[in-house]
Design a protein around this motif. Sequence first.
Motif, mmCIF file in Angstrom:
data_model
loop_
_atom_site.group_PDB
_atom_site.id
_atom_site.type_symbol
_atom_site.label_atom_id
_atom_site.label_comp_id
_atom_site.label_asym_id
_atom_site.label_seq_id
_atom_site.Cartn_x
_atom_site.Cartn_y
_atom_site.Cartn_z
ATOM 1 N N SER A 115 -7.140 -16.985 -10.291
ATOM 2 C CA SER A 115 -7.576 -17.058 -8.903
ATOM 3 C C SER A 115 -7.679 -15.688 -8.248
ATOM 4 N N GLY A 116 -7.145 -14.679 -8.908
ATOM 5 C CA GLY A 116 -7.128 -13.341 -8.340
ATOM 6 C C GLY A 116 -5.817 -12.975 -7.679
ATOM 7 N N ASP A 117 -4.924 -13.924 -7.536
ATOM 8 C CA ASP A 117 -3.627 -13.648 -6.910
ATOM 9 C C ASP A 117 -2.765 -12.794 -7.839
ATOM 10 N N VAL A 118 -2.014 -11.876 -7.245
ATOM 11 C CA VAL A 118 -1.113 -11.025 -8.014
ATOM 12 C C VAL A 118 0.092 -11.841 -8.455
ATOM 13 N N THR A 119 0.405 -11.794 -9.747
ATOM 14 C CA THR A 119 1.538 -12.563 -10.280
ATOM 15 C C THR A 119 2.621 -11.689 -10.900
ATOM 16 N N GLY A 120 2.365 -10.392 -11.041
ATOM 17 C CA GLY A 120 3.395 -9.552 -11.648
ATOM 18 C C GLY A 120 3.047 -8.078 -11.587
ATOM 19 N N TYR A 121 4.101 -7.254 -11.696
ATOM 20 C CA TYR A 121 3.944 -5.803 -11.760
ATOM 21 C C TYR A 121 4.448 -5.321 -13.112
ATOM 22 N N LYS A 122 3.848 -4.231 -13.582
ATOM 23 C CA LYS A 122 4.418 -3.502 -14.706
ATOM 24 C C LYS A 122 4.298 -2.017 -14.395
ATOM 25 N N PHE A 123 5.231 -1.240 -14.943
ATOM 26 C CA PHE A 123 5.336 0.179 -14.608
ATOM 27 C C PHE A 123 5.432 0.998 -15.891
ATOM 28 N N ALA A 124 5.010 2.254 -15.790
ATOM 29 C CA ALA A 124 5.101 3.159 -16.951
ATOM 30 C C ALA A 124 5.111 4.597 -16.464
ATOM 31 N N LEU A 125 5.654 5.465 -17.308
ATOM 32 C CA LEU A 125 5.587 6.909 -17.088
ATOM 33 C C LEU A 125 4.537 7.482 -18.020
ATOM 34 N N PRO A 126 3.676 8.367 -17.531
ATOM 35 C CA PRO A 126 2.664 8.950 -18.419
ATOM 36 C C PRO A 126 3.329 9.773 -19.515
ATOM 37 N N THR A 127 2.803 9.659 -20.737
ATOM 38 C CA THR A 127 3.400 10.355 -21.880
ATOM 39 C C THR A 127 2.534 11.502 -22.374
ATOM 40 N N GLU A 134 0.826 -1.205 0.000
ATOM 41 C CA GLU A 134 0.000 0.000 0.000
ATOM 42 C C GLU A 134 0.864 1.259 0.000
ATOM 43 N N GLU A 135 1.885 1.268 0.847
ATOM 44 C CA GLU A 135 2.777 2.429 0.892
ATOM 45 C C GLU A 135 3.568 2.550 -0.408
ATOM 46 N N PHE A 136 4.035 1.438 -0.926
ATOM 47 C CA PHE A 136 4.773 1.421 -2.191
ATOM 48 C C PHE A 136 3.918 2.000 -3.318
ATOM 49 N N THR A 137 2.664 1.574 -3.383
ATOM 50 C CA THR A 137 1.755 2.048 -4.435
ATOM 51 C C THR A 137 1.511 3.550 -4.314
ATOM 52 N N ALA A 138 1.331 4.020 -3.086
ATOM 53 C CA ALA A 138 1.084 5.450 -2.876
ATOM 54 C C ALA A 138 2.300 6.277 -3.277
ATOM 55 N N ARG A 139 3.483 5.790 -2.973
ATOM 56 C CA ARG A 139 4.689 6.541 -3.322
ATOM 57 C C ARG A 139 4.926 6.526 -4.823
ATOM 58 N N LEU A 140 4.573 5.433 -5.500
ATOM 59 C CA LEU A 140 4.651 5.410 -6.969
ATOM 60 C C LEU A 140 3.729 6.474 -7.562
ATOM 61 N N ALA A 141 2.508 6.543 -7.038
ATOM 62 C CA ALA A 141 1.547 7.521 -7.557
ATOM 63 C C ALA A 141 2.038 8.942 -7.323
ATOM 64 N N ALA A 142 2.674 9.188 -6.165
ATOM 65 C CA ALA A 142 3.190 10.525 -5.872
ATOM 66 C C ALA A 142 4.290 10.922 -6.841
ATOM 67 N N LYS A 143 5.006 9.943 -7.382
ATOM 68 C CA LYS A 143 6.070 10.213 -8.347
ATOM 69 C C LYS A 143 5.556 10.221 -9.786
ATOM 70 N N GLY A 144 4.265 9.998 -9.955
ATOM 71 C CA GLY A 144 3.690 9.995 -11.290
ATOM 72 C C GLY A 144 3.917 8.707 -12.051
ATOM 73 N N VAL A 145 4.255 7.632 -11.359
ATOM 74 C CA VAL A 145 4.513 6.343 -12.009
ATOM 75 C C VAL A 145 3.220 5.537 -12.049
ATOM 76 N N LEU A 146 2.888 5.011 -13.220
ATOM 77 C CA LEU A 146 1.700 4.172 -13.373
ATOM 78 C C LEU A 146 2.051 2.737 -12.995
ATOM 79 N N LEU A 147 1.177 2.084 -12.273
ATOM 80 C CA LEU A 147 1.388 0.704 -11.834
ATOM 81 C C LEU A 147 0.295 -0.177 -12.424
ATOM 82 N N GLY A 148 0.719 -1.227 -13.085
ATOM 83 C CA GLY A 148 -0.210 -2.240 -13.574
ATOM 84 C C GLY A 148 0.020 -3.542 -12.844
ATOM 85 N N VAL A 149 -1.050 -4.241 -12.513
ATOM 86 C CA VAL A 149 -0.956 -5.484 -11.748
ATOM 87 C C VAL A 149 -1.493 -6.619 -12.602
#
Length: 583
Positions: A237-249, A217-232
């Motif tokens: 089953s609904g379990d998280v298996t990976g992250y992807k990141f991007a900068l808005p263009t 939760e803290e990691f996600t909030a700090r990513l958003a504060a830096k303008g980084v997009l997070l994809g899950v």
Amino acid sequence: MISKAVHGNNTLGALRYLFGPGKANEHTDPHVVASWDGFAPDPGRHQSATLEQLRDALDLHVVQYGRKINNHVYHRMIRADPSDRILSDDDWAAIARRVMAAAGIAPDGDEDACRWVAVRHADDHVHILATVVRADLTQARLRGDQYRVEAELTEIEREYKLKDLSDTRTREYRDAIPKRAKGKELHKAQRLGREGTDRDRLRTAVRQALAGAADEEEFTARLAAKGVLLGVRRAPSGDVTGYKFALPTGGESGPIWFSGSKLASDLTQPKIQARFALGVDDPAFPTPDPRTWPADGRHRASTTIEHAYPAFDDDPDAARAEAVIRGGLEVLDTLAATSPTLSRKELHQAARALEYTRIANTRAAGADLRAMRSAARELLHAGPATGRGEDGTAAATILTSLVLLAIVIAKWHAAQGHRHQADAARTAADHLRAAYTRHAAKPIAHLTLEGRLLPKPDHDRQADAVRRTLPADQATRLLAEENWAALAATLAQAEAAGHNPTTLLANAAGRRELATADSPAAVLTWRIRRDANLPTPAPAATPDELRTRAARARTTSRTTSTPAAPVITPPAPVAPDQVRRTR
């Protein structure tokens, strides 16, 4: 293939060596096999061509640049294994072009690239000589060139069916280093005038958001504060298996996404979650006044760093070493984010260099990583520092600890035969020294002046404490240092505050790595000031008061037949607490 680059300032001297007989007449038939445009003068094959003509052609942009450039000559050798087949001139020409593109000297399709020439004078190797000023009169960006060249050589060995010279250690190193940008990414960054590619900027932002974060939760909030997009990415089953990141263009094409594994091997979702599972200690500041927290956090983090040094003892415990390296990277990222502009760039560069010292396929020791991540979290919660007063002194203290940590990492990797990682750690130490200089120069100058004005009995008492506490050779070296006056003033202040100088010296000197410092006196000064909670060094007196005290000291010296006190002059800027480079 083996490749190594060296730098210099004498283009003609390097050409004389390449086209000369060699040190033992080993150069046979030296000639040009490739160049930046395919038409460079060839003194080896054409009598009308001279070394001076080739020098002038290579140095054209250097001359046009109009200002002196240190190490404008880039000289790289590429050698095949003796058991490999003999490659043709055309083969070596193609290899040279690929290596120059990978190094950043002449990227593919770059019309403003640097000038270079490849000279062959033996069956098994070629030398490439380049100058680092481009046609647009900017300097080539060569940081990390060795790592990119190593990766390209692996492809060349595979395609040309040559012997693979990347041993297990080198392969592990390549697995650990950050994933390098592709050609299109490099060209885009260059076109937009950016310092790094989107991939590089994104990796830095993700690391800074992760540094000291307690949970997702803290990691996600700090990513958003830096303008980084997070994809899950989720399993059925609904379990998280990976992250992807991007900068808005902001463009129609939308953001460009990178999975964690495409940024660095330790930024995958499972490895990020493993850090959260370790837990992290919440900071507890000793005073209720938030104004003192930045200094408190830096002092406490420096103690944690020094406690981590034993992880690099003679026993090659890769798990503990990897834990401290990962944690040290989090500390550096947090320090860069909370430091003043004065040193932020150097800290950022030190952190990026330290990324290359990681140990691939090694699970970090939990206790060591938790301790270092907790130190990063404490820095984060302490808040931004101003770089002045107590903040500046605390910054000098933690930077001293980090310089020594980088050198310990370099020594450990060198002992294991990890040449690339050792070089990267030394690069990190260089950047940390530069940051240290900017914070430490003024406070240590004040202390030096105060130490020179100490009454002789006080000065002698502190010198005796050093001789009683430290081994004879260390004491002799320390007392002969320029920074000894600063340490003497610190010991006198600590004594006046009720501390035992001998005890403080013993504790500070017992924290290892004192012998690797160019200035043990400066290291001890910062450690003792932190341990004794001494106030920020400040000017000892007004200039008129200093002159009066100096005159009295000289008068007293003459009447007591003691050696005359030195004339008091403002001390020269003190060199950083540099650490000897261990090769």
